[in-house]
Design a protein around this motif. Structure first.
Motif, short mmCIF file in Angstrom:
data_model
loop_
_atom_site.label_atom_id
_atom_site.label_comp_id
_atom_site.label_asym_id
_atom_site.label_seq_id
_atom_site.Cartn_x
_atom_site.Cartn_y
_atom_site.Cartn_z
N PRO A 1 10.65 12.53 5.70
CA PRO A 1 11.18 13.85 5.32
C PRO A 1 11.92 13.80 3.99
CG PRO A 1 12.46 12.89 7.10
CD PRO A 1 11.31 11.98 6.85
N GLY A 2 11.63 14.78 3.14
CA GLY A 2 12.31 14.89 1.86
C GLY A 2 13.63 15.60 2.02
N VAL A 3 14.29 15.83 0.89
CA VAL A 3 15.61 16.45 0.93
C VAL A 3 15.56 17.87 1.48
CG1 VAL A 3 16.62 15.04 -0.89
CG2 VAL A 3 15.38 17.10 -1.51
N ASP A 4 14.44 18.55 1.31
CA ASP A 4 14.34 19.93 1.80
C ASP A 4 13.70 20.00 3.19
OD1 ASP A 4 11.78 19.21 1.15
OD2 ASP A 4 11.40 20.91 -0.17
N GLY A 5 13.46 18.84 3.80
CA GLY A 5 12.85 18.81 5.12
C GLY A 5 11.34 18.71 5.10
N ALA A 6 10.72 19.07 3.97
CA ALA A 6 9.27 18.92 3.84
C ALA A 6 8.94 17.44 3.65
CB ALA A 6 8.77 19.74 2.66
N PRO A 7 7.76 17.01 4.07
CA PRO A 7 7.43 15.59 3.90
C PRO A 7 7.30 15.20 2.43
CG PRO A 7 5.56 16.80 4.82
CD PRO A 7 6.71 17.76 4.73
N ASN A 8 7.67 13.97 2.12
CA ASN A 8 7.41 13.44 0.79
C ASN A 8 5.91 13.27 0.64
OD1 ASN A 8 10.12 12.81 -0.41
ND2 ASN A 8 10.30 11.72 1.52
N ARG A 9 5.39 13.56 -0.52
CA ARG A 9 3.95 13.47 -0.75
C ARG A 9 3.61 12.20 -1.51
NH1 ARG A 9 1.70 16.78 2.81
NH2 ARG A 9 2.46 18.87 2.63
N ALA A 10 2.52 11.57 -1.12
CA ALA A 10 1.99 10.45 -1.88
C ALA A 10 1.30 11.00 -3.12
CB ALA A 10 0.99 9.67 -1.03
N PRO A 11 1.35 10.27 -4.22
CA PRO A 11 0.68 10.75 -5.44
C PRO A 11 -0.82 10.89 -5.29
CG PRO A 11 2.22 8.98 -5.95
CD PRO A 11 2.12 9.06 -4.45
N LEU A 12 -1.42 10.12 -4.38
CA LEU A 12 -2.87 10.15 -4.21
C LEU A 12 -3.21 9.92 -2.75
CD1 LEU A 12 -5.70 10.09 -5.68
CD2 LEU A 12 -5.48 7.60 -5.64
N ARG A 13 -4.30 10.54 -2.33
CA ARG A 13 -4.81 10.33 -0.97
C ARG A 13 -6.17 9.64 -1.09
NH1 ARG A 13 -5.79 14.37 4.02
NH2 ARG A 13 -7.52 13.27 4.96
N VAL A 14 -6.39 8.61 -0.29
CA VAL A 14 -7.70 7.99 -0.15
C VAL A 14 -8.07 8.08 1.32
CG1 VAL A 14 -7.52 6.47 -2.16
CG2 VAL A 14 -6.72 5.66 0.06
N ASP A 15 -9.37 8.18 1.59
CA ASP A 15 -9.78 8.41 2.97
C ASP A 15 -10.50 7.25 3.64
OD1 ASP A 15 -8.77 11.05 3.50
OD2 ASP A 15 -10.18 11.76 2.00
N SER A 16 -10.63 6.14 2.94
CA SER A 16 -11.26 4.97 3.55
C SER A 16 -10.83 3.72 2.80
CB SER A 16 -12.79 5.09 3.51
OG SER A 16 -13.25 5.00 2.17
N ALA A 17 -11.05 2.57 3.44
CA ALA A 17 -10.75 1.31 2.78
C ALA A 17 -11.64 1.13 1.55
CB ALA A 17 -10.93 0.15 3.76
N ALA A 18 -12.89 1.56 1.64
CA ALA A 18 -13.81 1.45 0.50
C ALA A 18 -13.32 2.30 -0.67
CB ALA A 18 -15.22 1.86 0.91
N GLU A 19 -12.84 3.49 -0.37
CA GLU A 19 -12.30 4.36 -1.43
C GLU A 19 -11.05 3.75 -2.06
OE1 GLU A 19 -10.79 8.96 -2.17
OE2 GLU A 19 -11.49 8.39 -0.18
N ALA A 20 -10.20 3.15 -1.23
CA ALA A 20 -8.99 2.49 -1.75
C ALA A 20 -9.37 1.34 -2.67
CB ALA A 20 -8.11 2.01 -0.60
N ALA A 21 -10.36 0.53 -2.25
CA ALA A 21 -10.79 -0.60 -3.07
C ALA A 21 -11.39 -0.13 -4.39
CB ALA A 21 -11.79 -1.45 -2.29
N ALA A 22 -12.20 0.92 -4.36
CA ALA A 22 -12.78 1.46 -5.58
C ALA A 22 -11.71 2.00 -6.51
CB ALA A 22 -13.81 2.54 -5.25
N TRP A 23 -10.74 2.70 -5.94
CA TRP A 23 -9.64 3.25 -6.73
C TRP A 23 -8.83 2.13 -7.36
CZ3 TRP A 23 -4.44 2.79 -4.86
CH2 TRP A 23 -3.49 3.41 -5.69
N PHE A 24 -8.54 1.08 -6.60
CA PHE A 24 -7.79 -0.05 -7.14
C PHE A 24 -8.59 -0.75 -8.24
CE2 PHE A 24 -6.50 -4.58 -6.92
CZ PHE A 24 -5.23 -4.42 -7.42
N GLY A 25 -9.88 -0.91 -8.02
CA GLY A 25 -10.73 -1.52 -9.05
C GLY A 25 -10.72 -0.73 -10.35
N ALA A 26 -10.81 0.59 -10.24
CA ALA A 26 -10.76 1.44 -11.42
C ALA A 26 -9.39 1.35 -12.11
CB ALA A 26 -11.06 2.88 -11.04
N HIS A 27 -8.35 1.29 -11.31
CA HIS A 27 -6.98 1.17 -11.83
C HIS A 27 -6.85 -0.12 -12.64
CE1 HIS A 27 -2.58 0.48 -11.56
NE2 HIS A 27 -2.55 1.79 -11.64
N ARG A 28 -7.36 -1.22 -12.12
CA ARG A 28 -7.32 -2.52 -12.82
C ARG A 28 -8.18 -2.49 -14.08
NH1 ARG A 28 -8.48 -7.48 -9.10
NH2 ARG A 28 -8.43 -8.38 -11.16
#
Length: 89
Positions: free
Chosen positions: A58-85
């Motif tokens: 929960p954030g200061v206003d009671g709404a949840p803190n948001r992640a800067p990015l959403r990934v929906d699978s381990a493969a997507e996370a790995a691809a995103w990390f590879g692109a980041h590198r």
């Protein structure tokens, strides 16, 4: 007090999978500290940034803190990390 671990995460090209930050931490400030250090942050299957014992932090206003990015699978996370590198971010 900022953990030296945050600085190391900013220097090292590594993908860390965790359940969220400790509940005693200030989550918005932790996310800001990670961003300042160039640490890419994503949440798996949600836009909400988790706390260690909760799916949402929960954030200061009671709404949840948001992640800067959403990934929906381990493969997507790995691809995103590879692109980041590859871009040198």
């Amino acid at each position: 007090d900022v953990s030296a671990d945050l600085d190391e995460l900013g220097r090292t090209q590594v993908l860390v999978v965790c359940g969220g930050v400790k509940s005693i931490l200030d989550v918005p400030k932790t996310l800001e500290a990670l961003e300042t250090r160039g640490v890419a942050v994503a949440a798996l299957g949600t836009r909400d940034f988790p706390a260690f014992f909760s799916l949402r932090s929960p954030g200061v206003d009671g709404a949840p803190n948001r992640a800067p990015l959403r990934v929906d699978s381990a493969a997507e996370a790995a691809a995103w990390f590879g692109a980041h590198r590859e871009l040198g971010l």
